[in-house]
Design an enzyme around this catalytic site. Structure first.
Site, mmCIF file in Angstrom:
data_model
loop_
_atom_site.group_PDB
_atom_site.id
_atom_site.type_symbol
_atom_site.label_atom_id
_atom_site.label_comp_id
_atom_site.label_asym_id
_atom_site.label_seq_id
_atom_site.Cartn_x
_atom_site.Cartn_y
_atom_site.Cartn_z
ATOM 1 N N TYR A 123 76.093 44.068 89.021
ATOM 2 C CA TYR A 123 75.886 45.163 88.403
ATOM 3 C C TYR A 123 75.759 45.351 87.370
ATOM 4 O O TYR A 123 75.287 45.632 86.059
ATOM 5 C CB TYR A 123 75.479 46.604 89.244
ATOM 6 C CG TYR A 123 74.867 46.767 90.311
ATOM 7 C CD1 TYR A 123 73.885 45.601 91.135
ATOM 8 C CD2 TYR A 123 73.679 47.404 89.851
ATOM 9 C CE1 TYR A 123 73.427 46.018 91.879
ATOM 10 C CE2 TYR A 123 72.587 48.326 91.303
ATOM 11 C CZ TYR A 123 72.522 47.317 92.687
ATOM 12 O OH TYR A 123 71.773 47.462 92.702
ATOM 13 N N LYS A 147 80.318 37.044 101.192
ATOM 14 C CA LYS A 147 79.961 35.762 101.074
ATOM 15 C C LYS A 147 80.637 34.573 101.203
ATOM 16 O O LYS A 147 81.034 34.058 99.590
ATOM 17 C CB LYS A 147 78.794 35.887 100.532
ATOM 18 C CG LYS A 147 77.677 34.070 100.498
ATOM 19 C CD LYS A 147 76.735 35.014 102.003
ATOM 20 C CE LYS A 147 75.990 32.630 101.965
ATOM 21 N NZ LYS A 147 75.052 33.363 103.102
ATOM 22 N N ASP A 205 74.297 38.015 105.081
ATOM 23 C CA ASP A 205 72.987 37.477 106.390
ATOM 24 C C ASP A 205 73.192 37.365 106.912
ATOM 25 O O ASP A 205 71.807 38.513 108.192
ATOM 26 C CB ASP A 205 73.599 35.668 105.717
ATOM 27 C CG ASP A 205 74.674 34.353 105.714
ATOM 28 O OD1 ASP A 205 75.428 34.769 105.905
ATOM 29 O OD2 ASP A 205 74.210 33.975 106.181
ATOM 30 N N ASP A 213 73.692 47.428 98.564
ATOM 31 C CA ASP A 213 72.216 48.166 97.458
ATOM 32 C C ASP A 213 71.638 47.626 98.922
ATOM 33 O O ASP A 213 70.502 48.351 99.204
ATOM 34 C CB ASP A 213 71.668 47.790 96.526
ATOM 35 C CG ASP A 213 70.129 48.100 96.194
ATOM 36 O OD1 ASP A 213 69.895 49.347 96.181
ATOM 37 O OD2 ASP A 213 69.448 47.433 95.420
ATOM 38 N N ASP A 230 69.425 49.607 102.481
ATOM 39 C CA ASP A 230 67.589 50.061 102.616
ATOM 40 C C ASP A 230 68.136 49.762 103.520
ATOM 41 O O ASP A 230 67.211 50.479 104.469
ATOM 42 C CB ASP A 230 67.391 49.435 102.102
ATOM 43 C CG ASP A 230 66.787 50.372 100.689
ATOM 44 O OD1 ASP A 230 67.947 51.119 100.023
ATOM 45 O OD2 ASP A 230 65.917 50.143 99.661
HETATM 46 C C1 IPM Z 1 70.162 52.633 94.431
HETATM 47 C C2 IPM Z 1 69.127 51.983 93.907
HETATM 48 C C3 IPM Z 1 69.930 52.024 92.652
HETATM 49 C C4 IPM Z 1 70.565 51.430 92.584
HETATM 50 C C5 IPM Z 1 68.812 51.569 91.541
HETATM 51 C C6 IPM Z 1 67.796 52.484 91.642
HETATM 52 C C7 IPM Z 1 69.111 51.227 90.313
HETATM 53 O O1 IPM Z 1 68.224 51.284 94.578
HETATM 54 O O2 IPM Z 1 70.786 53.791 94.524
HETATM 55 O O3 IPM Z 1 70.342 52.259 95.901
HETATM 56 O O4 IPM Z 1 70.331 49.578 92.978
HETATM 57 O O5 IPM Z 1 72.121 51.067 92.526
HETATM 58 MG MG MG Z 2 68.972 50.939 96.015
#
Ligand code: IPM
Ligand code: MG
Length: 359
Positions: free
Chosen positions: A141, A191, A223, A247, A251
């Site tokens: 990032y 990885k 993975d 990240d 999710d």
């Molecule tokens: C998160 C979000 C952020 C990230 C974005 C909005 C920049 O997806 O907090 O997970 O990628 O960190």
């Molecule tokens: Mg995110």
């Protein structure tokens, strides 16, 4: 000493959900929490007013705050901004970086009341309780060099995936300490079969392990980790990983619990200063309709009380109030199912407040 709290409603559903969380914060103040709350602009809403997603004024306020409560940033309105540095997301990344909030805690917990809402079979997710510890201020990032440039007659995009030993070590320590407080198993995700940076990551985790003899450390390629998360998620307790893998995996882990609308997060620096935000985004499609789920943001207030304000009893009271409301069958649309009562964002806030007061 009175501590400062900064609320950054942000974009999309951000203002609606932080409004409900702020009411819960006010209820804590009424019970003796000694904080001073102010608001600021971040993301697209800041860009509209100041021409930048992280105005100097917001950064100043953020630095002075012990805890920051963020709604969400971003939306299609601002996706057309060509200069990436002015996009709403850069405001969020800027606060993380400027305050050194390297330690991102993302719990994925199934509420028994919501096990049916998961896309996985209830028996796979019942009782799920994972803590993803994501490194938040380094990795791909932020790595340099980065950019898009012309090379040999065509455009080339590039980023750099880089971690120093000290960056790996400090997130490793957060994760080992978290594991010590929980079930004492830590899975480090990398990885290392392909990327040197994660070979170093694995080495540093191994080097730390003897300092935490009560924690069992294991390693998994990213993975495989993605696959295991949807195959048998209960094998995980604490997971530690870098910024981008974290990240993505967080999710996926969030969705196991039924709704990403339920999950809070904390981003902490070395002094315990933190930013607290729901794991979900700004959901522009439902913004302004009073239907979004405010629970992740309300639970983020609980995390703030626990990790930055040292008020575990108030944190537990908020969590218990959320549990009570779910027991009573109240649901926002994202978690609704047969036999539950669908309520609006503000009605959910009303219900949590009432439960908080009644406990
Ligand atoms: C998160 C979000 C952020 C990230 C974005 C909005 C920049 O997806 O907090 O997970 O990628 O960190
Ligand atoms: Mg995110």
């Amino acid at each position: 000493m009175t501590q400062k709290i900064l609320v950054l409603p942000g974009d999309g559903i951000g203002p609606e959900i932080t409004a409900q969380a702020s009411r819960v914060l006010a209820a804590c103040q009424a019970r003796g929490l000694d904080v001073e709350v102010e608001e600021g602009l971040l993301g697209g809403s800041a860009y509209d007013v100041h021409g930048e997603p992280l105005p100097a004024e917001t950064l100043e306020k953020a630095k002075a705050a012990r805890g920051i409560l963020l709604g969400a940033v971003g939306g299609p309105r601002w996706d057309k901004i060509e200069d990436l540095a002015k996009r709403p997301e850069k405001g969020l990344l800027g606060v993380r970086k400027q305050l050194g909030l390297f330690g991102n805690l993302r719990p994925a917990m199934t509420y028994p009341q919501l096990a049916e809402a998961s896309s996985l079979k209830p028996e796979l997710v019942a009782g799920l309780d994972i803590m993803i510890v994501r490194e938040l201020t380094g990795g791909i990032y932020f790595g340099q060099p980065r950019g898009i440039e012309e090379r040999d007659g065509q455009r080339v995009g590039f980023n750099t995936y880089v971690y120093s030993e000290s960056e790996i070590e400090r997130i490793g320590r957060v994760a080992f300490e978290m594991a010590q407080k929980r079930n004492k198993t830590l899975c480090s995700v990398d990885k290392a079969n392909v990327l040197e940076v994660t070979i170093l990551w694995r080495e540093v985790m191994e080097r730390l392990a003897p300092e935490y003899p009560d924690v069992e450390l294991s390693h998994m390629y990213v993975d495989n980790a993605a696959m295991q998360l949807v195959r048998a998620p209960k094998q995980f307790d604490v997971v530690v990983t870098g910024n981008m893998f974290g990240d993505i995996l967080s999710d996926a882990a969030a969705m196991l619990t039924g709704s990403i609308g339920m999950l809070p997060s904390a981003s902490l620096n070395e002094s315990g200063q933190g930013m607290y935000e729901p794991c979900h985004g700004s959901a522009p499609d439902i913004a302004g309709q009073n239907v979004a789920n405010p629970l992740a943001t309300i639970l983020s207030v609980a995390m703030m009380l626990r990790y930055s304000l040292d008020e575990p009893a108030l944190a537990e009271r908020i969590e218990a109030a959320v549990g009570k409301v779910l027991d009573d069958g109240l649901r926002t649309a994202d978690i609704a199912s047969d036999g539950t009562r669908t309520v609006s964002t503000s009605e959910m806030g009303d219900a949590v407040l009432a439960a908080f007061e009644a406990l």
